[in-house]
Structure formats: structure tokens, C-alpha cells
Design a protein around this motif. Structure first.
Motif, PDB file in Angstrom:
ATOM      1  N   ILE A 145      60.948  71.252  -8.581  1.00 24.40           N
ATOM      2  CA  ILE A 145      59.827  71.628  -7.650  1.00 24.40           C
ATOM      3  C   ILE A 145      59.913  70.571  -6.592  1.00 24.40           C
ATOM      4  O   ILE A 145      60.164  69.196  -6.808  1.00 24.40           O
ATOM      5  CB  ILE A 145      58.560  71.582  -8.188  1.00 24.40           C
TER       6      ILE A 145
ATOM      7  N   ASP B  35      54.961  73.468  -2.884  1.00 26.20           N
ATOM      8  CA  ASP B  35      55.808  74.172  -4.083  1.00 26.20           C
ATOM      9  C   ASP B  35      55.245  74.162  -5.491  1.00 26.20           C
ATOM     10  O   ASP B  35      54.851  75.164  -6.037  1.00 26.20           O
ATOM     11  CB  ASP B  35      57.431  73.816  -4.115  1.00 26.20           C
TER      12      ASP B  35
ATOM     13  N   THR C  94      53.430  77.130  -7.534  1.00 23.92           N
ATOM     14  CA  THR C  94      53.950  77.347  -8.678  1.00 23.92           C
ATOM     15  C   THR C  94      52.817  77.469 -10.018  1.00 23.92           C
ATOM     16  O   THR C  94      52.672  78.388 -10.728  1.00 23.92           O
ATOM     17  CB  THR C  94      54.860  76.172  -9.451  1.00 23.92           C
TER      18      THR C  94
END
Length: 120
Positions: free
Chosen positions: A100, A105, A109
Motif C-alpha cells: 500500500i 490507498d 483498502t
């Protein structure tokens, strides 16, 4: 259900100072990829703070020493665990975390996994 974030760092003052210096001097070799995603050199990223405030899922944060005081299980750190019915399971392991790239992000996620599992 609760998410438990365990940083690959210790909580004492000396380690905090060493971690701070390490992040500035050699950020690419800093050992906690989760710390890099959630914190800058001077505190938590604003987008991470906003995510934590708006999360419907309880989020708990530990350093290694704090976590191991509360739980007998040992893991490869950093890690994000799911706690459900007093049982821990891996939500994001160290290998997933290292892939990541940004705080955004990480947030995407986490939300995506929660949505797929129908927690949100």
C-alpha cells in the motif's frame, strides 16, 4: 467487530525519538510500513484522522509492547487484525501493508475489505 492496528514500533519515549529520527534520516529503511501510511514526521495524516472519526467500525491502535501486554498471540508486525467474538484473525498482514503506497490507498483498502465482508 473491531479492527486492531499494531505498529512495528515500541511505545516508550526513547523508541519514539529514535523512530522520529529514522523517518527523517532514512525513511526508506524505516521498519513500520503502517506508521508511514498513517503518520508523517509530526503526527497523524489529516486524511487518516478523518477516516478514524467517521469509521463505523471500532478502531484500536497498539505498539508491539502494548499489544503483547494485552494479547498472548504474536504476529509479524505491522499488522491489522480483525477481532470478532474475542477471536483475532488477520485483516491485513505485513506483506499486504507494504504494497500500500499512500494513506488514501490504505483507507480505500480497509473500506473495500469491510464492504466485501458486508461489515459496512
Amino acid at each position: 467487530m473491531e479492527l486492531i492496528f499494531v505498529y512495528n514500533a515500541k511505545s516508550d519515549r526513547l523508541n519514539a525519538i529514535l523512530d522520529f529520527a529514522h523517518k527523517i534520516v532514512s525513511p526508506s529503511t524505516y521498519a513500520c510500513d503502517l506508521c508511514k501510511l498513517t503518520h508523517g514526521n509530526f503526527g497523524e495524516h489529516e486524511s487518516w484522522k478523518a477516516f478514524m472519526k467517521t469509521s463505523d467500525i471500532p478502531l484500536t491502535f497498539f505498539h508491539i509492547d502494548e499489544f503483547e501486554t494485552h494479547y498472548s498471540e504474536a504476529f509479524t508486525y505491522p499488522i491489522v487484525l480483525k477481532k470478532e467474538h474475542d477471536k483475532l484473525s488477520t485483516f491485513l498482514d505485513a506483506k499486504a501493508i507494504v504494497r500500500i503506497n499512500t494513506t488514501e490507498d490504505l483507507i480505500t483498502t480497509v473500506k473495500s475489505i469491510l464492504q466485501q465482508a458486508k461489515y459496512i
